[in-house]
Design an enzyme around this catalytic site. Sequence first.
Site, mmCIF file in Angstrom:
data_model
loop_
_atom_site.group_PDB
_atom_site.id
_atom_site.type_symbol
_atom_site.label_atom_id
_atom_site.label_comp_id
_atom_site.label_asym_id
_atom_site.label_seq_id
_atom_site.Cartn_x
_atom_site.Cartn_y
_atom_site.Cartn_z
ATOM 1 N N ASP A 116 -26.872 -16.868 122.240
ATOM 2 C CA ASP A 116 -26.915 -16.124 123.500
ATOM 3 C C ASP A 116 -28.093 -16.528 124.379
ATOM 4 O OD1 ASP A 116 -28.791 -14.944 121.829
ATOM 5 O OD2 ASP A 116 -28.119 -12.886 122.153
ATOM 6 N N ASP A 156 -27.447 -14.909 117.585
ATOM 7 C CA ASP A 156 -28.395 -14.042 118.292
ATOM 8 C C ASP A 156 -29.804 -14.612 118.156
ATOM 9 O OD1 ASP A 156 -29.407 -11.911 119.685
ATOM 10 O OD2 ASP A 156 -29.046 -10.409 118.140
ATOM 11 N N ASP A 157 -30.390 -15.059 119.261
ATOM 12 C CA ASP A 157 -31.775 -15.566 119.277
ATOM 13 C C ASP A 157 -31.945 -16.916 118.589
ATOM 14 O OD1 ASP A 157 -32.204 -13.062 120.371
ATOM 15 O OD2 ASP A 157 -33.948 -12.581 119.154
ATOM 16 N N HIS A 166 -31.645 -12.448 114.652
ATOM 17 C CA HIS A 166 -32.563 -11.497 115.287
ATOM 18 C C HIS A 166 -33.438 -10.839 114.220
ATOM 19 C CE1 HIS A 166 -33.938 -8.203 117.844
ATOM 20 N NE2 HIS A 166 -33.308 -8.746 118.877
ATOM 21 N N CYS A 210 -30.606 -10.697 125.497
ATOM 22 C CA CYS A 210 -29.280 -10.420 124.929
ATOM 23 C C CYS A 210 -28.310 -9.757 125.903
ATOM 24 C CB CYS A 210 -29.424 -9.527 123.693
ATOM 25 S SG CYS A 210 -30.582 -10.146 122.456
ATOM 26 N N LYS A 227 -37.141 -17.219 124.436
ATOM 27 C CA LYS A 227 -36.481 -15.962 124.766
ATOM 28 C C LYS A 227 -37.294 -15.159 125.774
ATOM 29 C CE LYS A 227 -35.030 -11.595 122.599
ATOM 30 N NZ LYS A 227 -34.786 -10.893 121.312
ATOM 31 N N HIS A 243 -23.877 -4.672 122.174
ATOM 32 C CA HIS A 243 -25.045 -4.571 123.063
ATOM 33 C C HIS A 243 -24.673 -4.513 124.543
ATOM 34 C CE1 HIS A 243 -29.640 -5.622 123.166
ATOM 35 N NE2 HIS A 243 -29.379 -4.360 123.495
#
Length: 587
Positions: A348, A41-42, A296, A81, A373, A142
Site C-alpha cells: 500500500d 501493509d507497509d 505492520h 494506509c 511511509k 481500514h
Amino acid sequence: VILLCFRRYVLMALTSCLFWNTFGFSAAMDSKPNILLFLADDLGIGDIGCYGNNSIRTPNIDRLAREGVKLTQHIAAASLCTPSRAAFLTGRYPIRSGMASSNRYRALQWNAGSGGLPANETTFARLLQQQGYTTGLIGKWHQGVNCESFNDHCHHPLSHGFDYFYGMPLTLRNNCQKNKPPELDPALQAKLWLYTQIIVFAVLTLTAGKLTGLISIHWKIIACFTLVGGLFFISWYSSYGFVQYWNCIMMRNHDVTEQPMRLERTAFLMLKEATSFIKRNRHGPFLLFISFLHVHTPLFTTAKFLGKSRHGLYGDNVEEMDWMVGKILDLLDKEGLKNHTFTYFASDHGGHLEARNGSAQLGGWNGIYKGGKGMGGWEGGIRVPGIFMWPGVLPAGTVIDEPTSLMDIYPTIVHLAGGILPHDRVIDGQNLMPLLQGRAQKSEHEFLFHYCGSYLHAVRWHQKDSGAIWKAHYVTPVFHPPGAGACYGKKVCPCFGEGVTHHDPPLLFELSRDPSEAKALSADTEPLFDTVIREIGRATEEHRRTLTAVPEQLSVYNVVWKPWLQPCCGTFPFCWCDKEGDSTQIL
C-alpha cells in the site's frame, strides 16, 4: 479447388497468428478471468528478492515476478494506509473522495469513528459484482465501519461491493499485542496521564490541607474537584485504556468474531478463509482481495517463522507473508485455476523507517529510494512493488520501467471483467493491459500528483518524447536528526507546519538519471529547468481545476472515538468474545 482451399487455410492461420501476436490474447481471455489481488501493509520495495533483497527469502513472490510482469516504477497515491487504500479501491486520488486529511490524523484511528469511504464512491468490487463476479475481501479494511449507529455499516466492505468479508476492519497496532508500548496517540496519552496526575495531586493536597486546617476550603469544593477529575479520567481512559478491545477485533461479514483478536492464530485463519473462498468459487468468476496484516507493527509472527530470517523479526514477518502467498498460489495450481486467474501483488506504500525498538529496525527497507511511509513526495514512501501474473496472456519475465499507479488496478480489472467505468466522476487510473501485454511501450500517465494528506508535495512528469521522468518537490519534510532520511522521534513525518520546508523554486530531479533523488537540479545545472517547472506548474493548475469540494472523512470529529458507533459482540461496554474456538493450526 484443393490449392484454393489450402491457400485459404494458410491465410486463416496467418491471420490467427497475427491476431495472437498483436493482441496477446489466449484461450484464457475467452471468458472473464478470476481476479486475485495481494496487498501487503507497509512493505518496502527493497524487502523482497526480485527487487534486490538478499537477506529475506521470498521465493513465492519472486515466482510471481519470474512467471509474470514486474513494474519498477509502481506508485502509491498516498504514503499512508487509509488514503492509499481508498485510491486503490476507487481508482481516484484520495482527495477526490474526502479521504485525504488536512490535520495530523491522516488515517482512521478507531473502529468507532464516523469517517470512512463515502457511500457514493464506487469501488472496483461493486463494478465486478455487477458483472457477475463473487467478490471477497480477506484481511485489512481500514476504510471505516459505521456512520450514525453501531450497526449501520455504512462504510463496511459489504456496503462497498464485497459479497464476503473476513478480517480486521481497522489495522494492526502495538496495542493489539500485550507488553508493547502504545502506538495510538502516545504523546496525547502521556499528556492526559499528566493532567490526571495533576488533578489527583491537587485533590489530595486540598484534602490534606482541609484535614490539617492549613487550608480553609469547603468540602463541597473538594468534592467538585474530585468529580471533575473523575469525569476527566473516565472521558479519556474509556477509549485509550481499552484500545485492544475497541480496535483489535476480527469480523466475518457484519458479525464480530473475536474481541480482542488472538494474534497467534490470525495468519492461519486468514489463510483458511482465503482457501475456502477459492474452493467455494472455483467455477468462478471471482474477485478475491487478500489484504495482508503483514508487515505492520507489532510484527506478530507465528512460532514456525520466528528466528528464521537473517533480518530479525521484520524479516520473519515478511517470510511468513511470502509463505501465505505460496499456499494460495499452490491452491490455484491444484484447482486448475492458475491459467485463468489474473494475479497481482503490491504494497500500500513504502516501508516505515521510524518503526524501531531501540537499535532494532521494525520497519521495511525502501532500497535506494529516499524517505518512507508518511512522506508524500519522496520515492521511498510511494514507490512500491508491483507484480502481475497471468500465464498465457502476460509475457513471463518481463520488466517494465514506465510510471504506473496503484490506481491503475481499478480500470484494469474492470476492463477484464467486461465492465464500464463510471462516467460521472474523474477516474485517475489507466488500464494497464496494453502496457502489460507489450502492445504499448509507454505509460498512459503523463503527470502523477503526490499528496501528503490534502497537501500537494510533489509532481511527476513523464516526458514521453524524451523518456525523461521529472519530479518537482514543492514541500519536503524536515528530517530529524538532520540528514537522517526520516523523522525519528515521531511516528511519521508531518505534512504541514514547522515540520516541513516549502521550496520556491521547487526541488527538481530527473529520476531516470537520479532515482535516489540525491542531487537537486537548478537553472545553472539543467538547461530545461525553467521549461520543466513551468510545464509542471501548468499541469498542476489543470489538475486542481478538476477537484471539487467534498466532506473531509478524516476530520478530527470523524476520527475520534464515539462509543455509540463501537462494533461489539456483546452488550456495550461488555465487548469480548471468541467465536473461533481453538483454531490455531489450519494447514
